[in-house]
Design a protein around this motif. Sequence first.
Motif, PDB file in Angstrom:
ATOM      1  N   ALA A 399       0.965  -1.174  -0.045  1.00 56.92           N
ATOM      2  CA  ALA A 399       0.108   0.266   0.082  1.00 56.92           C
ATOM      3  C   ALA A 399       0.743   1.234   0.074  1.00 56.92           C
ATOM      4  O   ALA A 399       0.546   2.265  -0.768  1.00 56.92           O
ATOM      5  CB  ALA A 399      -1.038  -0.190   1.432  1.00 56.92           C
ATOM      6  N   ILE A 400       2.013   1.046   0.624  1.00 53.89           N
ATOM      7  CA  ILE A 400       2.847   2.395   0.780  1.00 53.89           C
ATOM      8  C   ILE A 400       3.567   2.774  -0.537  1.00 53.89           C
ATOM      9  O   ILE A 400       3.919   3.887  -0.945  1.00 53.89           O
ATOM     10  CB  ILE A 400       3.632   2.188   2.069  1.00 53.89           C
ATOM     11  CG1 ILE A 400       3.048   2.204   3.376  1.00 53.89           C
ATOM     12  CG2 ILE A 400       4.998   3.333   1.888  1.00 53.89           C
ATOM     13  CD1 ILE A 400       3.773   2.054   4.490  1.00 53.89           C
ATOM     14  N   ALA A 401       4.042   1.430  -1.150  1.00 49.83           N
ATOM     15  CA  ALA A 401       4.802   1.429  -2.449  1.00 49.83           C
ATOM     16  C   ALA A 401       3.936   2.119  -3.686  1.00 49.83           C
ATOM     17  O   ALA A 401       4.614   2.696  -4.564  1.00 49.83           O
ATOM     18  CB  ALA A 401       5.584   0.151  -2.715  1.00 49.83           C
ATOM     19  N   LEU A 402       2.746   1.642  -3.629  1.00 50.65           N
ATOM     20  CA  LEU A 402       1.939   2.055  -5.000  1.00 50.65           C
ATOM     21  C   LEU A 402       1.986   3.563  -5.175  1.00 50.65           C
ATOM     22  O   LEU A 402       2.245   3.757  -6.272  1.00 50.65           O
ATOM     23  CB  LEU A 402       0.523   1.465  -4.685  1.00 50.65           C
ATOM     24  CG  LEU A 402       0.454   0.145  -4.757  1.00 50.65           C
ATOM     25  CD1 LEU A 402      -1.133  -0.502  -4.460  1.00 50.65           C
ATOM     26  CD2 LEU A 402       0.691  -0.643  -6.098  1.00 50.65           C
ATOM     27  N   PRO A 403       1.765   4.420  -4.266  1.00 49.96           N
ATOM     28  CA  PRO A 403       1.756   5.867  -4.612  1.00 49.96           C
ATOM     29  C   PRO A 403       2.954   6.543  -4.932  1.00 49.96           C
ATOM     30  O   PRO A 403       3.124   7.595  -5.134  1.00 49.96           O
ATOM     31  CB  PRO A 403       0.674   6.469  -3.648  1.00 49.96           C
ATOM     32  CG  PRO A 403       1.094   5.805  -2.403  1.00 49.96           C
ATOM     33  CD  PRO A 403       1.407   4.305  -2.842  1.00 49.96           C
ATOM     34  N   ILE A 404       4.147   5.642  -4.433  1.00 48.68           N
ATOM     35  CA  ILE A 404       5.309   6.639  -4.622  1.00 48.68           C
ATOM     36  C   ILE A 404       5.675   6.719  -5.866  1.00 48.68           C
ATOM     37  O   ILE A 404       6.256   8.014  -6.236  1.00 48.68           O
ATOM     38  CB  ILE A 404       6.482   5.444  -3.939  1.00 48.68           C
ATOM     39  CG1 ILE A 404       6.223   5.458  -2.429  1.00 48.68           C
ATOM     40  CG2 ILE A 404       7.946   6.057  -4.224  1.00 48.68           C
ATOM     41  CD1 ILE A 404       6.221   6.243  -1.648  1.00 48.68           C
ATOM     42  N   HIS A 405       5.521   6.230  -6.856  1.00 49.92           N
ATOM     43  CA  HIS A 405       6.090   6.553  -8.212  1.00 49.92           C
ATOM     44  C   HIS A 405       5.154   7.426  -8.747  1.00 49.92           C
ATOM     45  O   HIS A 405       6.029   8.541  -9.303  1.00 49.92           O
ATOM     46  CB  HIS A 405       5.802   5.085  -9.200  1.00 49.92           C
ATOM     47  CG  HIS A 405       6.238   5.491 -10.606  1.00 49.92           C
ATOM     48  ND1 HIS A 405       7.357   5.663 -11.026  1.00 49.92           N
ATOM     49  CD2 HIS A 405       5.228   5.879 -11.775  1.00 49.92           C
ATOM     50  CE1 HIS A 405       7.392   5.969 -12.378  1.00 49.92           C
ATOM     51  NE2 HIS A 405       6.269   5.885 -12.701  1.00 49.92           N
ATOM     52  N   PRO A 406       3.965   7.685  -8.655  1.00 48.03           N
ATOM     53  CA  PRO A 406       3.221   9.170  -8.951  1.00 48.03           C
ATOM     54  C   PRO A 406       3.837  10.352  -8.353  1.00 48.03           C
ATOM     55  O   PRO A 406       4.079  11.483  -8.917  1.00 48.03           O
ATOM     56  CB  PRO A 406       1.875   8.965  -8.858  1.00 48.03           C
ATOM     57  CG  PRO A 406       1.764   7.498  -8.453  1.00 48.03           C
ATOM     58  CD  PRO A 406       2.927   6.790  -8.214  1.00 48.03           C
ATOM     59  N   ILE A 407       4.130  10.202  -7.035  1.00 44.29           N
ATOM     60  CA  ILE A 407       4.625  11.458  -6.368  1.00 44.29           C
ATOM     61  C   ILE A 407       6.017  11.673  -6.964  1.00 44.29           C
ATOM     62  O   ILE A 407       6.416  13.048  -7.074  1.00 44.29           O
ATOM     63  CB  ILE A 407       4.677  11.117  -4.688  1.00 44.29           C
ATOM     64  CG1 ILE A 407       3.444  10.735  -4.309  1.00 44.29           C
ATOM     65  CG2 ILE A 407       5.542  12.314  -4.041  1.00 44.29           C
ATOM     66  CD1 ILE A 407       3.404  10.306  -2.819  1.00 44.29           C
ATOM     67  N   ILE A 408       6.856  10.683  -6.960  1.00 41.12           N
ATOM     68  CA  ILE A 408       8.303  11.055  -7.626  1.00 41.12           C
ATOM     69  C   ILE A 408       8.291  11.629  -8.962  1.00 41.12           C
ATOM     70  O   ILE A 408       8.900  12.652  -9.446  1.00 41.12           O
ATOM     71  CB  ILE A 408       9.100   9.735  -7.658  1.00 41.12           C
ATOM     72  CG1 ILE A 408       9.334   9.125  -6.128  1.00 41.12           C
ATOM     73  CG2 ILE A 408      10.530   9.964  -8.104  1.00 41.12           C
ATOM     74  CD1 ILE A 408      10.117   7.949  -6.095  1.00 41.12           C
ATOM     75  N   ASN A 409       7.187  10.955  -9.687  1.00 39.92           N
ATOM     76  CA  ASN A 409       6.976  11.439 -11.134  1.00 39.92           C
ATOM     77  C   ASN A 409       6.505  12.963 -11.146  1.00 39.92           C
ATOM     78  O   ASN A 409       7.089  13.760 -11.930  1.00 39.92           O
ATOM     79  CB  ASN A 409       5.994  10.488 -11.736  1.00 39.92           C
ATOM     80  CG  ASN A 409       5.922  11.058 -13.286  1.00 39.92           C
ATOM     81  OD1 ASN A 409       6.908  11.012 -14.030  1.00 39.92           O
ATOM     82  ND2 ASN A 409       4.742  11.498 -13.615  1.00 39.92           N
ATOM     83  N   ASN A 410       5.773  13.543 -10.227  1.00 37.34           N
ATOM     84  CA  ASN A 410       5.163  14.994 -10.209  1.00 37.34           C
ATOM     85  C   ASN A 410       6.607  15.746  -9.741  1.00 37.34           C
ATOM     86  O   ASN A 410       6.435  16.887 -10.425  1.00 37.34           O
ATOM     87  CB  ASN A 410       3.948  14.856  -9.115  1.00 37.34           C
ATOM     88  CG  ASN A 410       2.811  14.170  -9.675  1.00 37.34           C
ATOM     89  OD1 ASN A 410       2.589  14.206 -10.732  1.00 37.34           O
ATOM     90  ND2 ASN A 410       1.927  13.842  -8.658  1.00 37.34           N
ATOM     91  N   PHE A 411       7.374  15.275  -8.841  1.00 42.54           N
ATOM     92  CA  PHE A 411       8.175  15.931  -8.642  1.00 42.54           C
ATOM     93  C   PHE A 411       9.464  16.207  -9.693  1.00 42.54           C
ATOM     94  O   PHE A 411       9.747  17.366  -9.775  1.00 42.54           O
ATOM     95  CB  PHE A 411       9.115  15.184  -7.331  1.00 42.54           C
ATOM     96  CG  PHE A 411      10.482  15.995  -6.837  1.00 42.54           C
ATOM     97  CD1 PHE A 411      10.243  16.906  -5.880  1.00 42.54           C
ATOM     98  CD2 PHE A 411      11.689  15.595  -7.313  1.00 42.54           C
ATOM     99  CE1 PHE A 411      11.341  17.608  -5.555  1.00 42.54           C
ATOM    100  CE2 PHE A 411      12.809  16.373  -6.974  1.00 42.54           C
ATOM    101  CZ  PHE A 411      12.542  17.394  -5.868  1.00 42.54           C
TER     102      PHE A 411
END
Length: 471
Positions: A399-411
């Motif tokens: 659950a924690i790993a799933l939204p990490i990529h979109p957040i990094i991509n937005n950055f």
Amino acid sequence: MWTIPKPRYRRGKEGEAEIAVNIGGVRVVLVGDVLNRYPESRLAELLNRSAQTHDDGDDTISSLCDDFDAARGEFYFDRDPDAFRCIVDVYYFDEIHIKRGICPICFIKEMEFWRIDQSALDECCRSYLSEKEVELKEIQGKVRVILEDAEGEPCATRSGRGKRLLWLLWKLLEKPGSSLPSRVVAIASFLFILVSSVVMCVGTIPELQVTNAEGKQVEHPSLEAIETACILWFTLEYLLRLASSPNKLRFALAFMNVVDFLAIVPFYVVLSLNFLGSTAMMELANVQQAVQALRIMRIARIFKLARHSSGLQTLTYALKRSLKELGLLLMYMGVGIFVFSALAYTIEQSHPETLFRSIPQSFWWAIITMTTVGYGDIYPKTTLGKCNAAVSFLCGVIAIALPIHPIINNFVVYYNKQKVLETAAKHEVELMELKSGGSPAKSCACARDGRSDTCNASSKRRLLEIQSGNP
């Protein structure tokens, strides 16, 4: 020459009206009946006018095209042929798509020339157009800032030495890159923030505290003196920035300025309660708790670092753009915490020395397990409880790993976008200075009007060139 194919239901009919247009050297033959699907468009009007008259001197036809050859029946337009290929689709498919590599702002100008309404644009192209308009506005804003910094005065004429001093003070405090003194002030402010934060933390160490007359542990007088000096600096800086601000209401309501104000106020409120309040009032438990709460609010000054750190600003924007992903993360974690805590409570009830006394108490165990913290203060003792714990922390990791990529991509997207916009703004400034003979004042006069066609056109070209990798 390329010709738009006739629809199948129109084939085989003789004597059908056609019109030949030459768009930037590209000859196009269009079917007249199809053009009349949009009778208010330039091509439809040109078709109807040409069918009514064959006079070479017809002023109406001359107003609709750049030139025309009556003998060949061909009309000439000095327009972009690539954009026209996209626009002509509206007559056959009732929608327009902007092809890659075409400036969307220039494409809108082409649509206005051909008298095609923007509602014909497909939804994907409308959102793309909105993004580019926002980017161009950001470029124009950066251009104004660069020109004002380079010029040394605001673009508008300011009468009076007082206003000029206020403007110079504003540049000194708000624009660290404008001069060497402004950089010194920015570094000093940064150091005061760090020192104040360190003093606040060190002051809580019992070994460094002293006992007052009432027998209570308080901060060391030296640390209080340093704290007072930092607050005086913050107060002076805030008041000077407020006094020199061109728009004081906007300044007071800005988020970072609200943080600055909240970092200063607790000191003066506590000072007022200590020196102006009566002894009986200060002995009240509620007043003491309020004073303690206000002192805790001093942690807000750490957020002042964001004013001097572009990295923190980028991270803040990335988190703001990732609120949807963060909301999904909280929802997943909330559901998992409720399910696994209820299962743990139910399973562990069979053990005589269970640590799970209630489901709300089990929430704490589910939180530290799903986040893989695991303090060990509460843990399952049965075999099924341990299996439940294993499944819970595996689900928590996923659950924690799933939204990490979109957040990094937005950055990454925001960071790269800012670099592109800064580069485009610098090129725009250079181009404007060349056109104005190297005078910042003339360049600033061009930048004042956000709708300047010349500035907009060059900004569009530079933005597209930089994004395509050909600066």
